[in-house]
Design a protein around this motif. Structure first.
Motif, PDB file in Angstrom:
ATOM      1  N   ARG A 151      15.359  -1.168  10.202  1.00 51.34           N
ATOM      2  CA  ARG A 151      14.770  -1.558   8.843  1.00 51.34           C
ATOM      3  C   ARG A 151      14.010  -2.687   8.962  1.00 51.34           C
ATOM      4  O   ARG A 151      14.236  -3.558   9.292  1.00 51.34           O
ATOM      5  N   LYS A 152      12.910  -2.758   8.524  1.00 51.58           N
ATOM      6  CA  LYS A 152      11.591  -3.927   8.474  1.00 51.58           C
ATOM      7  C   LYS A 152      10.840  -3.510   7.131  1.00 51.58           C
ATOM      8  O   LYS A 152      10.699  -2.467   6.573  1.00 51.58           O
ATOM      9  N   LYS A 153      10.086  -4.924   6.952  1.00 53.62           N
ATOM     10  CA  LYS A 153       9.059  -4.602   6.015  1.00 53.62           C
ATOM     11  C   LYS A 153       7.841  -4.088   6.469  1.00 53.62           C
ATOM     12  O   LYS A 153       7.544  -3.968   7.780  1.00 53.62           O
ATOM     13  N   GLY A 154       7.178  -3.289   5.661  1.00 55.63           N
ATOM     14  CA  GLY A 154       6.013  -2.445   5.973  1.00 55.63           C
ATOM     15  C   GLY A 154       5.412  -2.292   4.746  1.00 55.63           C
ATOM     16  O   GLY A 154       5.679  -2.020   3.573  1.00 55.63           O
ATOM     17  N   ASN A 157       1.504   2.414   0.081  1.00 59.21           N
ATOM     18  CA  ASN A 157       0.657   2.562  -1.022  1.00 59.21           C
ATOM     19  C   ASN A 157       1.581   2.666  -2.266  1.00 59.21           C
ATOM     20  O   ASN A 157       2.450   3.128  -2.406  1.00 59.21           O
ATOM     21  N   TRP A 158       1.249   1.522  -3.342  1.00 63.12           N
ATOM     22  CA  TRP A 158       1.907   1.461  -4.291  1.00 63.12           C
ATOM     23  C   TRP A 158       0.943   1.628  -5.928  1.00 63.12           C
ATOM     24  O   TRP A 158      -0.091   0.940  -5.828  1.00 63.12           O
ATOM     25  N   LYS A 186       1.740  -2.708  -0.672  1.00 63.89           N
ATOM     26  CA  LYS A 186       2.732  -3.657  -1.113  1.00 63.89           C
ATOM     27  C   LYS A 186       3.901  -3.509   0.084  1.00 63.89           C
ATOM     28  O   LYS A 186       3.926  -2.428   0.736  1.00 63.89           O
ATOM     29  N   ASP A 187       4.511  -4.815   0.320  1.00 62.24           N
ATOM     30  CA  ASP A 187       5.262  -4.715   1.409  1.00 62.24           C
ATOM     31  C   ASP A 187       6.706  -4.320   1.122  1.00 62.24           C
ATOM     32  O   ASP A 187       7.273  -4.782  -0.107  1.00 62.24           O
ATOM     33  N   LEU A 188       7.282  -3.392   1.597  1.00 62.96           N
ATOM     34  CA  LEU A 188       8.669  -2.927   1.101  1.00 62.96           C
ATOM     35  C   LEU A 188       9.404  -2.913   2.356  1.00 62.96           C
ATOM     36  O   LEU A 188       8.949  -2.508   3.571  1.00 62.96           O
ATOM     37  N   GLU A 189      10.834  -3.165   2.328  1.00 64.16           N
ATOM     38  CA  GLU A 189      11.627  -2.939   3.511  1.00 64.16           C
ATOM     39  C   GLU A 189      12.022  -1.442   3.658  1.00 64.16           C
ATOM     40  O   GLU A 189      12.261  -0.747   2.468  1.00 64.16           O
ATOM     41  N   ARG A 290      -6.422  -4.196   1.491  1.00 58.98           N
ATOM     42  CA  ARG A 290      -5.200  -3.533   1.063  1.00 58.98           C
ATOM     43  C   ARG A 290      -5.329  -1.957   0.457  1.00 58.98           C
ATOM     44  O   ARG A 290      -4.802  -1.201   0.724  1.00 58.98           O
ATOM     45  N   LYS A 291      -6.529  -2.007  -0.050  1.00 57.38           N
ATOM     46  CA  LYS A 291      -6.911  -0.626  -0.867  1.00 57.38           C
ATOM     47  C   LYS A 291      -7.803  -0.016   0.102  1.00 57.38           C
ATOM     48  O   LYS A 291      -8.147   1.264  -0.440  1.00 57.38           O
TER      49      LYS A 291
END
Length: 819
Positions: A151-154, A157-158, A186-189, A290-291
């Motif tokens: 598991r890591k941050k990545g 699209n949010w 957006k950065d999510l785990e 980011r977009k």
């Protein structure tokens, strides 16, 4: 004469096959095995389309052909049943996606049965059933135990309005497909599988697959993207604890570096710009990037945009300080997210340097020149090094090795390998997928669910309102106890990418009722690898690459002897109508069920197999369908006309010319259909050969031998059986046989029967055809010349002329030169 009635014949035989379990896979250890597999469908509300019909018909011809040739055949089917469309349908209809999906699975199974496909339905699997996804979870835990799941941050699209993560296909022009809100990164785990650990083996394995199309192997090689080069470390004076590493295949240009570029997403950027004049502009630029999609940032016609950070990097060999920029054309997902700018010898860098007035320093000159001063364009050809310290005068190809070795000695870099391939992101923030069997405990951290407690079942108490992840709305699902300490814990609410489900389904088919493990290795080793896998080329990269990866992991875990899942891959062409791909938006969709209702499944199969080469595009035509129906009627009438002859079983007496010719045509057809169906998969030419045989039977004289006629009629039905299974069953019964035609041995042929006794050749006089002569097929040049020249007609053609030369091409022509 009995009339051909497909509406009566086809349901009749489908019921008989079902009652007899006709296509249940046997377990005879003395028979060779053959695993025939078509890519399984997604159970959408539309049912089957013509591409499905083409795919399944080809697989069925192969399966039936192999059975008749003595093989024990495994020919299974299922449904790739998880995924976003079902969840969207649930939101739109207010139903649970399970209801929608199971109803569609039933509809597609019924349509496949109506096509007469010889599946072993006892092995049917749906990836959305707990019986299946229990073992998808089991496999995930195997990956976790082997250090291949992490598991890591990545960045994802949010959609702020829907409060959910969107797949790339849900982002349209930078906006949410559902609510039109602007999408942000957006950065999510999230959960990943370490496919990069297998990059080299996946690449090398392609060389062991000669029966795969080269275009598919090339696509996989490009996707893995192995590149041998040099890594170079640039230190950053203001961040004494940090270095920036770049990957390059051109270390020979190192002395020409005049700037460095980082991706806007590079983790060092926020530290480098803090308090600098451009900080605000760069942060806005980072948000804007980011977009943007990869294509809109890296296309050849996309404007290169950059900003100077105000920080510098130190050149590893000269100690010179070079400015650090951020730019849109550098992506964090490629290489290291950093590139060295060498504008004198790279076209992209040259354009960027010109735009922002950055130094351009030539370090390679054409052979024979001591310098290179033109700054009108980048110099990208080979040459010798200049302005490169002790490496001056070296040919640039030699300098690649020399500078790489020097960097290694100075501990500033060295030889390395880079890959385009990235680890497989499997997290999906949606309900209709396989739950990831992990829990989060404040005391124990991340804890796997024990295998004996699987499956982690999808809950029913969820809300489908188009906002956020429905799984997170289920209190009964989220709140659980820790398997390790027994304390309060939270379940993972991400589900798995549906490519996980399809990356091992071919193994579950082998042992679909096993309740202890995904499959029995002994059974799998008997059938694997799949002998022939048929499907669309659109799955050439991801699905096939992931399946190969999973197979290699299972091989390493001792569960499989093979480490490649598919021995042969056959990619079929698309079905078009009026030159365009069939689609609802174009209004050119033809329903397979409409064709079956009007003409029967055998006609649909015959057309789709005959109309084009299997790997080529097929343009749908009503006249082609009608032509296939007419041909089947012609076969029907031919058999009915000779039923009594076949039942009488006369012994062939191949003495007269007509009998010899029909015998030769029959054996030629058997050979042609055997090779085209079982080896080359050129089903259209196999059908064409059978059509020629049918023509030959119709043209056979009434007074000629009945024995060879009966044999030709009988073998025609046998050869057609894999292509059109219903009509041939009925005709076989009409001919007096009590067994199924599909259980009969495949017809054999004799090479000696293919040899012609006589051939017709052209007789030319001075290059113009003036006569046709019949000569023994095995005659040599001298004999042919003697026979032709002694014919009365030929004597008349050259009468009064002086013979100059006679040219003989055996089997083709005699050219007489005379004046």
């Amino acid at each position: 004469m009995k009339k051909y009635m497909p509406r009566e014949i086809e349901p009749k035989w489908q019921q008989i096959w079902k009652d007899r379990d006709a296509y249940k896979t046997g377990e005879d250890p003395d028979k060779p095995t053959f695993y025939a597999l078509e890519m399984f469908p997604y159970p959408s509300g539309e049912g089957l389309h013509m591409g499905h019909v083409r795919n399944y018909s080809m697989g069925d011809v192969l399966a039936r052909f192999k059975r008749m040739n003595g093989y024990q055949v495994l020919h299974p089917m299922g449904a790739d049943a998880f995924g976003l469309p079902a969840e969207n349908a649930a939101i739109q209809r207010g139903v649970n996606p399970r209801e929608w999906t199971l109803a569609n699975m039933g509809k597609i199974r019924e349509e496949q049965a109506r096509l007469g496909i010889s599946y072993d339905w006892d092995r049917y699997v749906g990836t959305c059933t707990p019986e299946y996804y229990r073992f998808t979870q089991w496999l995930f835990l195997l990956f976790y135990e082997r250090g291949l799941a992490y598991r890591k941050k990545g960045a994802v699209n949010w959609c702020p309005e829907c409060a959910t993560v969107l797949a790339n296909e849900q982002v349209e022009d930078g906006r949410c497909w559902r609510c039109d809100t602007e999408v942000v990164k957006k950065d999510l785990e999230q959960w990943y599988l370490k496919i990069t650990d297998y990059a080299d083996r996946l690449l090398e394995g392609l060389d062991t697959l000669p029966q795969w199309p080269e275009k598919v192997r090339a696509m996989q090689r490009n996707w893995i993207g192995k590149s041998e080069g040099t890594h170079i470390s640039f230190s950053i004076p203001e961040l004494s604890d940090e270095e920036v590493s770049v990957f390059t295949t051109r270390p020979d240009t190192l002395y020409g570096v005049s700037y460095m570029v980082l991706a806007p997403e590079h983790p060092l950027v926020p530290r480098l710009i803090k308090g600098k004049p451009n900080e605000g502009k760069i942060r806005d630029f980072m948000d804007a990037m980011r977009k943007e999609t990869e294509l809109t940032r890296t296309g050849s016609d996309v404007e290169k945009i950059g900003y100077e950070t105000g920080a510098v990097a130190r050149h590893p060999l000269t100690g010179e300080e070079v400015p650090i920029w951020v730019a849109n054309y550098v992506l964090m997902d490629y290489g290291t997210g950093a590139v060295m700018g060498v504008p004198a010898h790279d076209e992209r860098d040259f354009a960027f340097a010109k735009k922002y007035n950055l130094p351009i320093r030539p370090v390679i000159a054409p052979e024979g020149e001591s310098t290179y001063t033109s700054l009108e364009e980048a110099y990208t050809d080979d040459g010798v090094l200049v302005n490169s310290g002790k490496f001056d005068g070296l040919a640039n190809r030699e300098a690649i090795t020399a500078i790489t070795e020097h960097l290694g000695q100075e501990d500033k870099g060295g030889k390395t390998v880079s890959y385009r391939l990235r680890d497989w992101l499997i997290s999906r923030q949606r309900y209709w997928g396989c739950p990831i069997p992990m829990v989060y405990c404040d005391s124990c951290g991340i804890v796997p669910v024990p295998k004996e407690e699987l499956p982690v079942v999808l809950p029913e108490d969820v809300t489908f309102d188009g906002r956020s992840n429905p799984l997170a709305t289920s209190e009964s699902f989220v709140h659980t106890t820790c398997p390790s300490c027994g304390g309060e814990a939270r379940r993972e609410t991400d589900t798995m990418d549906t490519f996980i489900d399809s990356s091992w389904y071919y193994l579950r088919y082998i042992d679909p009722h096993n309740t202890e493990k995904p499959f029995d290795p002994e059974k799998a080793n008997r059938w694997m690898p799949v002998d022939d896998y048929i499907g669309g080329v659109e799955h050439a990269v991801l699905h096939l690459l992931y399946s190969r990866f999973v197979t290699k992991v299972l091989h390493d875990a001792g569960m499989l002897e093979t480490d490649e899942p598919f021995k042969r891959l056959f990619t079929l062409g698309m079905v078009l109508k009026d030159g365009a791909k069939m689609s609802k938006s174009k209004g050119n969709v033809v329903s397979p069920m409409e064709i079956i209702e009007r003409f029967g499944a055998d006609t649909a199969r015959m057309f789709i197999l005959f109309a084009a080469p299997a790997d080529g595009e097929l343009d749908w035509s009503e006249s082609g369908v009608e032509g296939s129906f007419r041909f089947l009627n012609r076969v029907w009438r031919m058999v009915q006309q000779h039923v009594d002859t076949v039942k009488a079983k006369p012994a062939p007496r191949i003495e007269d010319g007509a009998a010899k010719e029909l015998n030769r045509l029959l054996h030629y057809t058997v050979k042609k259909v055997t090779e085209d169906s079982g080896e080359r998969y050129q089903f259209n030419t196999a059908v064409s050969a059978i059509m020629e045989l049918v023509n030959g039977i119709y043209a056979y004289p009434e007074e000629a031998d009945r024995g060879i006629l009966a044999e030709a009629v009988e073998k025609t039905v046998q050869m057609l059986a894999p292509f059109v299974p219903h009509i041939t069953e009925e005709l076989w019964q009409d001919l007096g046989f009590t067994s199924s035609v599909h259980e009969e041995p495949w017809p054999s042929y004799e090479e000696k029967a293919l040899v012609l006794d006589e051939v017709e050749i052209a007789v030319q006089v001075n290059g113009k055809v003036r006569h046709k002569a019949v000569v023994p097929a095995q005659a040599d040049k001298a004999a042919i010349e003697s026979m032709v020249m002694n014919e009365e007609k030929v004597q008349g053609l050259i009468e009064g002329k002086t013979l100059r030369k006679v040219i003989v091409v055996p089997g083709k022509l005699v050219n007489i030169v005379a004046n």
